[in-house]
Design a protein around this motif. Structure first.
Motif, PDB file in Angstrom:
ATOM      1  N   ASP A   1       0.833  -1.207   0.000  1.00 14.21           N
ATOM      2  CA  ASP A   1       0.000   0.000   0.000  1.00 14.21           C
ATOM      3  C   ASP A   1       0.869   1.259   0.000  1.00 14.21           C
ATOM      4  OD1 ASP A   1      -2.262  -1.589  -0.002  1.00 14.21           O
ATOM      5  OD2 ASP A   1      -2.667  -1.320   2.148  1.00 14.21           O
ATOM      6  N   ALA A   2       1.924   1.246   0.818  1.00 11.95           N
ATOM      7  CA  ALA A   2       2.834   2.398   0.887  1.00 11.95           C
ATOM      8  C   ALA A   2       3.545   2.601  -0.451  1.00 11.95           C
ATOM      9  CB  ALA A   2       3.853   2.202   2.006  1.00 11.95           C
ATOM     10  N   LEU A   3       3.941   1.507  -1.085  1.00 14.35           N
ATOM     11  CA  LEU A   3       4.612   1.610  -2.388  1.00 14.35           C
ATOM     12  C   LEU A   3       3.657   2.135  -3.465  1.00 14.35           C
ATOM     13  CD1 LEU A   3       6.767  -1.642  -2.315  1.00 14.35           C
ATOM     14  CD2 LEU A   3       7.595   0.722  -2.221  1.00 14.35           C
ATOM     15  N   ARG A   4       2.407   1.663  -3.438  1.00 11.69           N
ATOM     16  CA  ARG A   4       1.416   2.175  -4.403  1.00 11.69           C
ATOM     17  C   ARG A   4       1.217   3.678  -4.223  1.00 11.69           C
ATOM     18  NH1 ARG A   4      -1.487  -2.173  -2.625  1.00 11.69           N
ATOM     19  NH2 ARG A   4      -1.232  -3.983  -3.940  1.00 11.69           N
ATOM     20  N   SER A   5       1.166   4.099  -2.980  1.00  9.60           N
ATOM     21  CA  SER A   5       1.004   5.517  -2.681  1.00  9.60           C
ATOM     22  C   SER A   5       2.203   6.309  -3.197  1.00  9.60           C
ATOM     23  CB  SER A   5       0.841   5.708  -1.174  1.00  9.60           C
ATOM     24  OG  SER A   5       0.763   7.058  -0.846  1.00  9.60           O
ATOM     25  N   ARG A   6       3.398   5.782  -2.988  1.00  9.20           N
ATOM     26  CA  ARG A   6       4.616   6.463  -3.440  1.00  9.20           C
ATOM     27  C   ARG A   6       4.671   6.528  -4.961  1.00  9.20           C
ATOM     28  NH1 ARG A   6       7.686  10.465  -3.293  1.00  9.20           N
ATOM     29  NH2 ARG A   6       9.895  10.089  -3.623  1.00  9.20           N
ATOM     30  N   VAL A   7       4.273   5.454  -5.643  1.00 11.63           N
ATOM     31  CA  VAL A   7       4.241   5.451  -7.106  1.00 11.63           C
ATOM     32  C   VAL A   7       3.270   6.518  -7.603  1.00 11.63           C
ATOM     33  CG1 VAL A   7       3.488   4.115  -9.125  1.00 11.63           C
ATOM     34  CG2 VAL A   7       5.005   3.078  -7.439  1.00 11.63           C
ATOM     35  N   ALA A   8       2.122   6.639  -6.960  1.00  3.72           N
ATOM     36  CA  ALA A   8       1.153   7.664  -7.350  1.00  3.72           C
ATOM     37  C   ALA A   8       1.736   9.059  -7.158  1.00  3.72           C
ATOM     38  CB  ALA A   8      -0.135   7.507  -6.551  1.00  3.72           C
ATOM     39  N   GLU A   9       2.447   9.276  -6.039  1.00  3.18           N
ATOM     40  CA  GLU A   9       3.094  10.572  -5.798  1.00  3.18           C
ATOM     41  C   GLU A   9       4.122  10.877  -6.875  1.00  3.18           C
ATOM     42  OE1 GLU A   9       4.906  10.480  -1.952  1.00  3.18           O
ATOM     43  OE2 GLU A   9       3.000  10.154  -0.908  1.00  3.18           O
ATOM     44  N   LEU A  10       4.943   9.882  -7.212  1.00  3.83           N
ATOM     45  CA  LEU A  10       5.981  10.089  -8.227  1.00  3.83           C
ATOM     46  C   LEU A  10       5.375  10.331  -9.606  1.00  3.83           C
ATOM     47  CD1 LEU A  10       8.583   7.429  -7.058  1.00  3.83           C
ATOM     48  CD2 LEU A  10       8.784   9.924  -6.896  1.00  3.83           C
ATOM     49  N   ALA A  11       4.301   9.633  -9.938  1.00  5.01           N
ATOM     50  CA  ALA A  11       3.630   9.845 -11.221  1.00  5.01           C
ATOM     51  C   ALA A  11       3.079  11.265 -11.293  1.00  5.01           C
ATOM     52  CB  ALA A  11       2.514   8.825 -11.406  1.00  5.01           C
ATOM     53  N   GLU A  12       2.543  11.735 -10.179  1.00  5.60           N
ATOM     54  CA  GLU A  12       2.037  13.103 -10.123  1.00  5.60           C
ATOM     55  C   GLU A  12       3.178  14.104 -10.302  1.00  5.60           C
ATOM     56  OE1 GLU A  12      -0.091  15.650  -6.689  1.00  5.60           O
ATOM     57  OE2 GLU A  12      -1.016  13.702  -7.083  1.00  5.60           O
ATOM     58  N   GLU A  13       4.312  13.821  -9.678  1.00  6.33           N
ATOM     59  CA  GLU A  13       5.482  14.689  -9.800  1.00  6.33           C
ATOM     60  C   GLU A  13       6.005  14.729 -11.242  1.00  6.33           C
ATOM     61  OE1 GLU A  13       9.956  14.904  -7.898  1.00  6.33           O
ATOM     62  OE2 GLU A  13       8.343  14.059  -6.684  1.00  6.33           O
ATOM     63  N   VAL A  14       6.049  13.577 -11.893  1.00  3.26           N
ATOM     64  CA  VAL A  14       6.490  13.519 -13.292  1.00  3.26           C
ATOM     65  C   VAL A  14       5.532  14.302 -14.179  1.00  3.26           C
ATOM     66  CG1 VAL A  14       6.750  11.971 -15.278  1.00  3.26           C
ATOM     67  CG2 VAL A  14       7.802  11.387 -13.099  1.00  3.26           C
ATOM     68  N   ALA A  15       4.239  14.136 -13.950  1.00  2.00           N
ATOM     69  CA  ALA A  15       3.244  14.873 -14.735  1.00  2.00           C
ATOM     70  C   ALA A  15       3.419  16.377 -14.554  1.00  2.00           C
ATOM     71  CB  ALA A  15       1.837  14.444 -14.340  1.00  2.00           C
ATOM     72  N   GLU A  16       3.683  16.789 -13.312  1.00  2.90           N
ATOM     73  CA  GLU A  16       3.903  18.214 -13.038  1.00  2.90           C
ATOM     74  C   GLU A  16       5.165  18.711 -13.748  1.00  2.90           C
ATOM     75  OE1 GLU A  16       3.629  22.067 -11.861  1.00  2.90           O
ATOM     76  OE2 GLU A  16       2.077  20.520 -11.795  1.00  2.90           O
ATOM     77  N   LEU A  17       6.227  17.937 -13.729  1.00  7.16           N
ATOM     78  CA  LEU A  17       7.457  18.318 -14.435  1.00  7.16           C
ATOM     79  C   LEU A  17       7.223  18.420 -15.936  1.00  7.16           C
ATOM     80  CD1 LEU A  17      10.095  16.186 -12.504  1.00  7.16           C
ATOM     81  CD2 LEU A  17       9.941  18.683 -12.561  1.00  7.16           C
ATOM     82  N   ARG A  18       6.449  17.511 -16.463  1.00  2.14           N
ATOM     83  CA  ARG A  18       6.129  17.563 -17.897  1.00  2.14           C
ATOM     84  C   ARG A  18       5.316  18.809 -18.223  1.00  2.14           C
ATOM     85  NH1 ARG A  18       5.474  11.288 -18.451  1.00  2.14           N
ATOM     86  NH2 ARG A  18       7.473  10.857 -19.416  1.00  2.14           N
ATOM     87  N   ARG A  19       4.385  19.155 -17.344  1.00  3.44           N
ATOM     88  CA  ARG A  19       3.588  20.368 -17.578  1.00  3.44           C
ATOM     89  C   ARG A  19       4.487  21.602 -17.566  1.00  3.44           C
ATOM     90  NH1 ARG A  19      -0.292  17.588 -14.622  1.00  3.44           N
ATOM     91  NH2 ARG A  19       0.416  18.375 -12.620  1.00  3.44           N
ATOM     92  N   ARG A  20       5.403  21.649 -16.592  1.00  2.66           N
ATOM     93  CA  ARG A  20       6.288  22.811 -16.469  1.00  2.66           C
ATOM     94  C   ARG A  20       7.268  22.936 -17.623  1.00  2.66           C
ATOM     95  NH1 ARG A  20       8.971  22.668 -10.919  1.00  2.66           N
ATOM     96  NH2 ARG A  20       7.406  21.391  -9.972  1.00  2.66           N
ATOM     97  N   THR A  21       7.779  21.812 -18.103  1.00  2.00           N
ATOM     98  CA  THR A  21       8.788  21.849 -19.168  1.00  2.00           C
ATOM     99  C   THR A  21       8.171  21.796 -20.554  1.00  2.00           C
ATOM    100  OG1 THR A  21       9.085  19.448 -19.146  1.00  2.00           O
ATOM    101  CG2 THR A  21      10.527  20.764 -17.708  1.00  2.00           C
ATOM    102  N   GLY A  22       6.891  21.533 -20.622  1.00  2.00           N
ATOM    103  CA  GLY A  22       6.224  21.447 -21.917  1.00  2.00           C
ATOM    104  C   GLY A  22       6.487  20.135 -22.629  1.00  2.00           C
ATOM    105  N   ALA A  23       7.066  19.173 -21.935  1.00  2.00           N
ATOM    106  CA  ALA A  23       7.352  17.877 -22.553  1.00  2.00           C
ATOM    107  C   ALA A  23       6.061  17.077 -22.665  1.00  2.00           C
ATOM    108  CB  ALA A  23       8.362  17.113 -21.712  1.00  2.00           C
ATOM    109  N   PRO A  24       5.829  16.481 -23.829  1.00  2.00           N
ATOM    110  CA  PRO A  24       4.626  15.644 -23.986  1.00  2.00           C
ATOM    111  C   PRO A  24       4.711  14.432 -23.072  1.00  2.00           C
ATOM    112  CG  PRO A  24       5.637  16.114 -26.121  1.00  2.00           C
ATOM    113  CD  PRO A  24       6.580  16.588 -25.063  1.00  2.00           C
ATOM    114  N   GLY A  25       3.590  13.862 -22.762  1.00  2.00           N
ATOM    115  CA  GLY A  25       3.549  12.730 -21.857  1.00  2.00           C
ATOM    116  C   GLY A  25       3.652  11.387 -22.526  1.00  2.00           C
ATOM    117  N   ARG A  26       4.150  11.319 -23.753  1.00  2.00           N
ATOM    118  CA  ARG A  26       4.261  10.045 -24.447  1.00  2.00           C
ATOM    119  C   ARG A  26       5.591   9.374 -24.141  1.00  2.00           C
ATOM    120  NH1 ARG A  26       3.233  12.483 -30.079  1.00  2.00           N
ATOM    121  NH2 ARG A  26       3.846  14.260 -28.889  1.00  2.00           N
ATOM    122  N   ALA A  27       5.602   8.051 -24.257  1.00  2.00           N
ATOM    123  CA  ALA A  27       6.830   7.294 -24.003  1.00  2.00           C
ATOM    124  C   ALA A  27       7.896   7.702 -25.007  1.00  2.00           C
ATOM    125  CB  ALA A  27       6.547   5.798 -24.123  1.00  2.00           C
TER     126      ALA A  27
END
Length: 141
Positions: free
Chosen positions: A90-116
């Motif tokens: 459960d703690a790891l799932r929560s951390r993965v969700a936090e990191l995914a949110e952080e990556v999405a925020e970085l992509r928004r700030r840098t203008g990088a598309p969210g594609r692989a």
């Protein structure tokens, strides 16, 4: 961070139950709850005087311990390990969700598309070839 609540604003997860009520709600004997506490399987909060106070989450966990023990035939050491691994997952799932949110925020700030395959930061590429030989095969000049 959660907002602070006033003293009287308790939610269901905050309910504090004495051992007799928790035992009745879980369908277990109070002595069984003491044993689970001693073994570290279900550890309730404590009052200043040392009395056990169970939450509704603790009662749900007690029911799960009983189910694993009675219906599935898992011994108490196994039950404890299952609970530990479930908590860790459960703690790891929560951390993965936090990191995914952080990556999405970085992509928004840098203008990088969210594609692989796209980079958050551009790294120049080179056509240079690097030849590597193990140290024992190199010429020591």
């Amino acid at each position: 961070m959660t907002a602070r609540r006033k003293a009287g604003d308790l939610g269901p997860e905050d309910a504090v139950l004495v051992i007799s009520v928790a035992a009745e709600m879980s369908g277990l004997h109070a002595q069984t709850l003491r044993t689970y506490d001693r073994l570290g399987i279900v550890t309730p909060e404590r009052t200043r005087g040392g009395g056990r106070r169970y939450s509704l989450k603790d009662v749900a966990l007690l029911r799960e311990v009983q189910r694993l023990s009675q219906d599935e035939g898992v011994n108490l050491a196994g039950v404890k390990r299952i609970i530990e691994l479930t908590t860790q997952a459960d703690a790891l799932r929560s951390r993965v969700a936090e990191l995914a949110e952080e990556v999405a925020e970085l992509r928004r700030r840098t203008g990088a598309p969210g594609r692989a395959g796209n980079e958050l930061v551009h790294v120049p590429r080179s056509n240079a070839v690097v030849v590597w030989r193990p140290r024992h095969q190199r010429d020591d000049d």
